[in-house]
Design a protein around this motif. Sequence first.
Motif, mmCIF file in Angstrom:
data_model
loop_
_atom_site.group_PDB
_atom_site.id
_atom_site.type_symbol
_atom_site.label_atom_id
_atom_site.label_comp_id
_atom_site.label_asym_id
_atom_site.label_seq_id
_atom_site.Cartn_x
_atom_site.Cartn_y
_atom_site.Cartn_z
ATOM 1 N N ALA A 190 -7.672 16.664 5.340
ATOM 2 C CA ALA A 190 -7.639 18.057 5.774
ATOM 3 C C ALA A 190 -8.770 18.866 5.142
ATOM 4 C CB ALA A 190 -6.293 18.687 5.418
ATOM 5 N N ASN A 191 -9.252 18.377 3.994
ATOM 6 C CA ASN A 191 -10.357 19.049 3.308
ATOM 7 C C ASN A 191 -11.706 18.383 3.579
ATOM 8 O OD1 ASN A 191 -9.279 21.317 1.461
ATOM 9 N ND2 ASN A 191 -7.843 19.646 1.097
ATOM 10 N N GLY A 192 -11.768 17.560 4.626
ATOM 11 C CA GLY A 192 -13.039 17.000 5.072
ATOM 12 C C GLY A 192 -13.383 15.637 4.519
ATOM 13 N N GLY A 193 -12.484 15.013 3.734
ATOM 14 C CA GLY A 193 -12.756 13.693 3.170
ATOM 15 C C GLY A 193 -12.480 12.572 4.149
ATOM 16 N N THR A 194 -12.983 11.373 3.804
ATOM 17 C CA THR A 194 -12.796 10.181 4.649
ATOM 18 C C THR A 194 -12.139 9.081 3.818
ATOM 19 O OG1 THR A 194 -14.765 10.695 5.950
ATOM 20 C CG2 THR A 194 -13.970 8.414 6.022
ATOM 21 N N ILE A 195 -11.124 8.448 4.382
ATOM 22 C CA ILE A 195 -10.469 7.306 3.744
ATOM 23 C C ILE A 195 -11.084 6.029 4.308
ATOM 24 C CG2 ILE A 195 -8.296 6.091 3.359
ATOM 25 C CD1 ILE A 195 -8.451 8.806 1.972
ATOM 26 N N VAL A 196 -11.659 5.205 3.429
ATOM 27 C CA VAL A 196 -12.334 3.992 3.899
ATOM 28 C C VAL A 196 -11.382 2.803 3.980
ATOM 29 C CG1 VAL A 196 -14.567 4.758 3.031
ATOM 30 C CG2 VAL A 196 -13.097 3.360 1.556
ATOM 31 N N GLU A 197 -10.322 2.797 3.182
ATOM 32 C CA GLU A 197 -9.333 1.717 3.244
ATOM 33 C C GLU A 197 -8.099 2.150 2.466
ATOM 34 O OE1 GLU A 197 -8.858 -3.138 2.671
ATOM 35 O OE2 GLU A 197 -10.602 -2.113 1.812
ATOM 36 N N SER A 198 -6.916 1.701 2.927
ATOM 37 C CA SER A 198 -5.658 1.965 2.229
ATOM 38 C C SER A 198 -5.017 0.631 1.867
ATOM 39 C CB SER A 198 -4.713 2.781 3.114
ATOM 40 O OG SER A 198 -5.241 4.070 3.344
ATOM 41 N N ILE A 199 -4.795 0.434 0.570
ATOM 42 C CA ILE A 199 -4.308 -0.847 0.048
ATOM 43 C C ILE A 199 -2.972 -0.636 -0.642
ATOM 44 C CG2 ILE A 199 -4.803 -2.755 -1.534
ATOM 45 C CD1 ILE A 199 -7.789 -2.004 -1.245
ATOM 46 N N ARG A 200 -2.015 -1.517 -0.348
ATOM 47 C CA ARG A 200 -0.715 -1.490 -1.017
ATOM 48 C C ARG A 200 -0.527 -2.778 -1.808
ATOM 49 N NH1 ARG A 200 3.144 1.168 3.779
ATOM 50 N NH2 ARG A 200 1.945 3.130 3.951
ATOM 51 N N VAL A 201 -0.116 -2.628 -3.061
ATOM 52 C CA VAL A 201 -0.006 -3.745 -4.004
ATOM 53 C C VAL A 201 1.470 -4.045 -4.246
ATOM 54 C CG1 VAL A 201 -0.608 -4.532 -6.325
ATOM 55 C CG2 VAL A 201 -2.145 -2.992 -5.092
ATOM 56 N N PRO A 202 1.882 -5.313 -4.300
ATOM 57 C CA PRO A 202 3.287 -5.637 -4.574
ATOM 58 C C PRO A 202 3.772 -4.988 -5.862
ATOM 59 C CG PRO A 202 2.086 -7.607 -3.930
ATOM 60 C CD PRO A 202 1.064 -6.526 -4.105
ATOM 61 N N LEU A 203 5.027 -4.511 -5.848
ATOM 62 C CA LEU A 203 5.584 -3.837 -7.014
ATOM 63 C C LEU A 203 5.817 -4.807 -8.168
ATOM 64 C CD1 LEU A 203 6.812 -1.268 -8.285
ATOM 65 C CD2 LEU A 203 8.996 -1.906 -7.232
ATOM 66 N N GLN A 204 6.351 -5.970 -7.866
ATOM 67 C CA GLN A 204 6.691 -6.944 -8.902
ATOM 68 C C GLN A 204 5.490 -7.830 -9.229
ATOM 69 O OE1 GLN A 204 9.519 -6.802 -10.542
ATOM 70 N NE2 GLN A 204 10.408 -5.230 -9.217
ATOM 71 N N ASN A 205 5.223 -7.982 -10.527
ATOM 72 C CA ASN A 205 4.169 -8.885 -11.028
ATOM 73 C C ASN A 205 2.834 -8.696 -10.309
ATOM 74 O OD1 ASN A 205 6.119 -10.221 -12.726
ATOM 75 N ND2 ASN A 205 6.847 -11.286 -10.895
ATOM 76 N N PRO A 206 2.307 -7.489 -10.305
ATOM 77 C CA PRO A 206 1.060 -7.254 -9.555
ATOM 78 C C PRO A 206 -0.161 -7.826 -10.273
ATOM 79 C CG PRO A 206 1.685 -5.284 -10.769
ATOM 80 C CD PRO A 206 2.800 -6.268 -10.971
ATOM 81 N N ASP A 207 -1.088 -8.368 -9.492
ATOM 82 C CA ASP A 207 -2.408 -8.744 -9.982
ATOM 83 C C ASP A 207 -3.381 -7.845 -9.230
ATOM 84 O OD1 ASP A 207 -4.779 -9.805 -10.795
ATOM 85 O OD2 ASP A 207 -4.502 -11.767 -9.856
ATOM 86 N N PHE A 208 -3.969 -6.895 -9.936
ATOM 87 C CA PHE A 208 -4.798 -5.892 -9.275
ATOM 88 C C PHE A 208 -6.204 -6.385 -8.946
ATOM 89 C CE2 PHE A 208 -1.790 -3.514 -12.008
ATOM 90 C CZ PHE A 208 -1.110 -2.834 -11.010
#
Length: 393
Positions: A190-208
């Motif tokens: 809404a403020n003019g920015g661009t999202i290049v990718e949206s990533i969701r990481v598993p909650l349990q035992n995440p490896d980032f």
Amino acid sequence: MKRKQLLAALCAGVFAVSSMVPWTAQAKEDTVKVGLILSMTGAFASTGIQIEQGARLFMKQHGDTVAGKKIELVIKDDTGAPDQARRVAQELVVQDQVDVLGGFVLTPLALATAQVSTRSKTPTIVMVAATSSVINASPYFVRSSFTMPQVTIGVAEWAPANGIKNVATLVSDYGPGIDSEKAFIERFEANGGTIVESIRVPLQNPDFAPFLQRVRNQKPDAVFVFLPAGVGTQFMKQFADRGLAEAGVRLLATGDVVEDDILNGMGDVALDVVTSHHYSAAHPSELNKKFVQDFKEAYNGRRPNYMAVAAYDGMKLLYNALEATGGKTGDELLEAMKGQKFESPRGPIHIEADTRDIVQNVYIRRVERLDDGELYNVEFDVLEQVRDPGQSK
């Protein structure tokens, strides 16, 4: 003779039991039991400990008696499992006969107990569980913590106003993460920015690491991150290992990534990270300075984080309500919790009567090393008295 002795013994037993009943009833009348359902073991144990410590610190400062009632905490470990949370909620209500429930480190744990709160008509203080919709799960829920959309919009406003135009989002894949992702994207775009990718990481035992590599490959101006409490140190290490800062990718986040109690252990990689949140141990009010000092003295120099503050304020909410009702519980206590306004270590807060949700300041902070050599989230801007955006709509 044996028959007389047996009869005498039976009579003595009946007398003993009958004499105990009024005393037990009187003891219950003079006590308000508060059942806290906390993750005291498992991956989120540090959060459960902060909540218990915040509640106990309030009682240490203000006494364990209010309106003629003795306050008793009953702690139950939900182990981070919703089924266990439901079981211990039932135990607390039926066996321990608690008057108030509270706690809930994660959203699924609060949702698992909602039906118990509603059926037993037990006022329940949500001390973490930051998904916006949690408050609607039971008419007996009152929130003393925050919501993810509420604390996300600050950094989503700040970023495009400060030259950050392209952002990837990286969030834990459960209710609060999805809430924060949606809130950030909506406000940022809404403020003019661009999202290049949206990533969701598993909650349990995440490896980032592999997800951070995906972010680096996109070469955005910044990455916006939400994580549950307790895993920020692991994330920051992998952020440094993947060289995102060297590649020019800034880190934006909500305050859970740089929690006050673990921030020092992150080292210089955390410097200059910009976040928005409702509490910092560096908040400059006199009330907060005393809160932090007393917390450190009580708990071996450990800093309080936003979980401890939510529990601390949850206990103040309870004490205020008991004073207003003259010690009465149940529906009268619930009504007395609604509409409260008071000064918290985080700043002024308000529990809206109609939504039972919290209104509070949201601060924009930057990680800095202060004169004592320690890292802090230093506030440099504020959005005053922010409602949950979902409730605002």
